[in-house]
Design a protein around this motif. Structure first.
Motif, PDB file in Angstrom:
ATOM      1  N   ALA A   1      77.569  24.324  42.264  1.00 14.54           N
ATOM      2  CA  ALA A   1      77.303  25.223  41.141  1.00 14.54           C
ATOM      3  C   ALA A   1      78.299  24.993  40.000  1.00 14.54           C
ATOM      4  N   ALA A   2      79.576  24.803  40.328  1.00 14.23           N
ATOM      5  CA  ALA A   2      80.580  24.569  39.284  1.00 14.23           C
ATOM      6  C   ALA A   2      80.350  23.243  38.577  1.00 14.23           C
ATOM      7  N   SER A   3      79.936  22.212  39.309  1.00 14.13           N
ATOM      8  CA  SER A   3      79.649  20.918  38.681  1.00 14.13           C
ATOM      9  C   SER A   3      78.469  21.022  37.727  1.00 14.13           C
ATOM     10  N   SER A   4      77.431  21.764  38.136  1.00 17.76           N
ATOM     11  CA  SER A   4      76.280  21.959  37.252  1.00 17.76           C
ATOM     12  C   SER A   4      76.676  22.717  35.988  1.00 17.76           C
ATOM     13  N   ALA A   5      77.493  23.768  36.152  1.00 21.03           N
ATOM     14  CA  ALA A   5      77.952  24.520  34.983  1.00 21.03           C
ATOM     15  C   ALA A   5      78.827  23.657  34.079  1.00 21.03           C
ATOM     16  N   LEU A   6      79.655  22.807  34.675  1.00 21.38           N
ATOM     17  CA  LEU A   6      80.506  21.922  33.868  1.00 21.38           C
ATOM     18  C   LEU A   6      79.668  20.961  33.031  1.00 21.38           C
ATOM     19  N   ARG A   7      78.627  20.394  33.618  1.00 17.88           N
ATOM     20  CA  ARG A   7      77.761  19.483  32.858  1.00 17.88           C
ATOM     21  C   ARG A   7      77.051  20.213  31.720  1.00 17.88           C
ATOM     22  N   LYS A   8      76.582  21.416  31.990  1.00 19.44           N
ATOM     23  CA  LYS A   8      75.876  22.163  30.949  1.00 19.44           C
ATOM     24  C   LYS A   8      76.794  22.525  29.783  1.00 19.44           C
ATOM     25  N   ILE A   9      78.000  22.995  30.092  1.00 16.89           N
ATOM     26  CA  ILE A   9      78.934  23.374  29.019  1.00 16.89           C
ATOM     27  C   ILE A   9      79.418  22.139  28.273  1.00 16.89           C
TER      28      ILE A   9
ATOM     29  N   PHE B   1      80.318  33.995  29.535  1.00 15.06           N
ATOM     30  CA  PHE B   1      79.406  34.476  28.503  1.00 15.06           C
ATOM     31  C   PHE B   1      80.201  34.780  27.241  1.00 15.06           C
ATOM     32  N   LEU B   2      81.074  35.785  27.289  1.00 12.19           N
ATOM     33  CA  LEU B   2      82.024  36.063  26.215  1.00 12.19           C
ATOM     34  C   LEU B   2      83.421  35.779  26.756  1.00 12.19           C
ATOM     35  N   SER B   3      84.170  34.966  26.039  1.00  6.32           N
ATOM     36  CA  SER B   3      85.466  34.539  26.551  1.00  6.32           C
ATOM     37  C   SER B   3      86.423  34.267  25.401  1.00  6.32           C
ATOM     38  N   ASP B   4      87.725  34.379  25.736  1.00  9.18           N
ATOM     39  CA  ASP B   4      88.769  34.005  24.774  1.00  9.18           C
ATOM     40  C   ASP B   4      88.960  32.495  24.709  1.00  9.18           C
ATOM     41  N   LEU B   5      88.461  31.762  25.704  1.00 10.89           N
ATOM     42  CA  LEU B   5      88.655  30.322  25.764  1.00 10.89           C
ATOM     43  C   LEU B   5      87.736  29.593  24.791  1.00 10.89           C
ATOM     44  N   THR B   6      88.203  28.458  24.313  1.00 14.23           N
ATOM     45  CA  THR B   6      87.358  27.584  23.526  1.00 14.23           C
ATOM     46  C   THR B   6      86.579  26.647  24.453  1.00 14.23           C
TER      47      THR B   6
ATOM     48  N   ASP C   1      86.829  23.401  24.813  1.00 14.96           N
ATOM     49  CA  ASP C   1      87.712  22.449  25.492  1.00 14.96           C
ATOM     50  C   ASP C   1      88.441  23.098  26.663  1.00 14.96           C
ATOM     51  N   HIS C   2      88.906  24.339  26.472  1.00 14.93           N
ATOM     52  CA  HIS C   2      89.604  25.022  27.561  1.00 14.93           C
ATOM     53  C   HIS C   2      88.646  25.329  28.712  1.00 14.93           C
ATOM     54  N   MET C   3      87.403  25.674  28.403  1.00 16.61           N
ATOM     55  CA  MET C   3      86.418  25.926  29.456  1.00 16.61           C
ATOM     56  C   MET C   3      86.156  24.661  30.273  1.00 16.61           C
ATOM     57  N   VAL C   4      86.034  23.530  29.595  1.00 14.05           N
ATOM     58  CA  VAL C   4      85.781  22.272  30.297  1.00 14.05           C
ATOM     59  C   VAL C   4      86.953  21.920  31.205  1.00 14.05           C
ATOM     60  N   VAL C   5      88.173  22.107  30.714  1.00 18.55           N
ATOM     61  CA  VAL C   5      89.355  21.798  31.530  1.00 18.55           C
ATOM     62  C   VAL C   5      89.422  22.723  32.745  1.00 18.55           C
ATOM     63  N   ALA C   6      89.171  24.027  32.549  1.00 17.44           N
ATOM     64  CA  ALA C   6      89.236  24.978  33.662  1.00 17.44           C
ATOM     65  C   ALA C   6      88.159  24.683  34.704  1.00 17.44           C
ATOM     66  N   LEU C   7      86.945  24.382  34.268  1.00 16.42           N
ATOM     67  CA  LEU C   7      85.873  24.090  35.214  1.00 16.42           C
ATOM     68  C   LEU C   7      86.106  22.758  35.941  1.00 16.42           C
TER      69      LEU C   7
END
Length: 391
Positions: free
Chosen positions: A41-49, A255-260, A262-268
């Protein structure tokens, strides 16, 4: 660690190590499967983002219009386009275009007075416990309901709000945020946090006397999504009556986050690596433990079968065939020399390797026939028994 926690830990360790660790191996295998599923699930979300475009609020209309005019296969199954938008929180009433816009429809914190579009208030009543003179009742209650020590009352209020580009006035371009069905965490800001003590009463004294929980404090906390906060929205965006609207996507952790972006991609990416390697390592441990348990139980079963065959081929006991010896074994025997199992015959067989002489020969053979033979005194696993003769 309390007595109840120690007892629970001992019981759990015995259950986990049952059947030579088979229960522990199955538990680890379940955890490994869950980790692999979460990794997928995390890999799928990472590809989508990673593939989702990062847009400004002013660019949404043109991009969505082109997306609607193109082939429908390029859009998401929910009838929109997955986008990432960075904007500033503003109440929707400022762009309604009617007389209601003169009075901003916002929420105000009860304690701090700050304005926001989401108000989350939590009141937690903290309880204490004293055993008292009749405190045994609290021991029984703590085994079944440890959550009674805290009670929470949660209230969540929100008003319609939008995202606009910072520094642009008036807001001709805006994005409506649709919060329906969203269970994602919100980037709220704590504006009030205070612990207030509760004064004791005569009823509190009675509660403590009989070992019941009694309130000692009230923790009041307020969080808001303030106006002017710069946040990122990740979701399915579509045009509704010509106005862009975004709603959450259940397959994404944000959905709503303080992260940009790039930060979302790094965290995922970090999360996927942790889930992958944890699943692989825990899975390898579970396979090793299950393999060891299978070999041990198979060997034990084979030994038990071999013992049964040997016992079936062994001639009958000579003591039972000789009436004189049988009378000696069951005659006048002191209590300290009786078999601890049948309490009828004299102790004649010592177990190996513990060496306890506590059973007659017949009961010792019955103990050896068990699938997991153990000494009835020390509970140590035995291999065989030896007949002891008096000189």
């Amino acid at each position: 660690m309390s007595v109840h926690e120690q007892a629970a830990a001992a019981i759990l360790s015995q259950i986990a190590l049952a059947a030579d660790g088979a229960v522990l191996g199955i538990t680890l295998a379940y955890i490994a499967v869950r980790s692999i599923l979460k990794f997928t699930a995390a890999s799928s979300a990472l590809r989508k983002i990673r593939d989702a475009p990062s847009l400004r609020v002013s660019d949404l209309r043109s991009v969505l219009s082109q997306s609607e005019g193109s082939d429908s296969s390029s859009n998401d199954s929910e009838g929109g386009k997955l986008v990432i938008v960075r904007g500033v929180v503003e109440a929707k009433s400022v762009v309604d275009g009617n007389w209601k816009s003169l009075r901003s429809n916002v929420l105000v914190s009860h304690e701090s007075g700050e304005k926001g579009v989401i108000l989350h208030r939590i009141q937690t009543c903290i309880y204490n416990e004293w055993r008292g003179f009749f405190g045994w009742t609290s021991d029984l209650r703590s085994l079944f309901s440890r959550s009674w020590k805290e009670q929470e009352s949660v209230s969540l209020r929100m008003v319609p709000f939008i995202l606009v580009e910072g520094g642009r006035r008036p807001q001709s371009d805006y994005l409506i945020v649709n919060m329906e069905g969203s269970k994602h965490p919100l980037p709220l800001v704590t504006v009030y946090h205070q612990l207030q003590p509760i004064s004791a009463s005569p009823y509190t004294f009675l509660q403590a006397l009989f070992g019941h929980e009694y309130p000692v404090g009230l923790l009041d906390e307020e969080k808001i999504l303030p106006l002017g906060k710069d946040i990122t929205a990740v979701g399915i965006c579509s045009l509704k009556d010509g106005i862009p609207e975004i709603k959450s996507c259940k397959d994404l952790p944000y959905f709503l986050s303080d992260l940009t972006k790039d930060h979302m991609v790094v965290a995922l990416a970090f999360r996927t690596k942790v889930l992958l390697w944890s699943g692989v390592v825990i899975g390898a441990f579970s396979i090793g433990i299950l393999g060891y348990a299978a070999v041990r139980n198979w060997s034990r079963w084979k030994e038990w079968r071999q013992q049964r065959r040997d016992q079936q081929q062994t001639p009958p006991d000579t003591d039972d065939a000789d009436p004189q010896i049988a009378t000696e074994e069951t005659g006048d025997i002191p209590d300290g020399a009786l078999c601890v199992i049948c309490l009828m015959r004299r102790r004649r067989s010592a177990f190996v390797p513990c060496g306890h002489l506590v059973c007659c020969q017949r009961c010792a053979l019955s103990v050896e026939r068990d699938l997991a033979p153990k000494c009835p005194v020390c509970r140590q696993t035995i291999r065989s028994s030896v007949r002891i003769y008096d000189s």
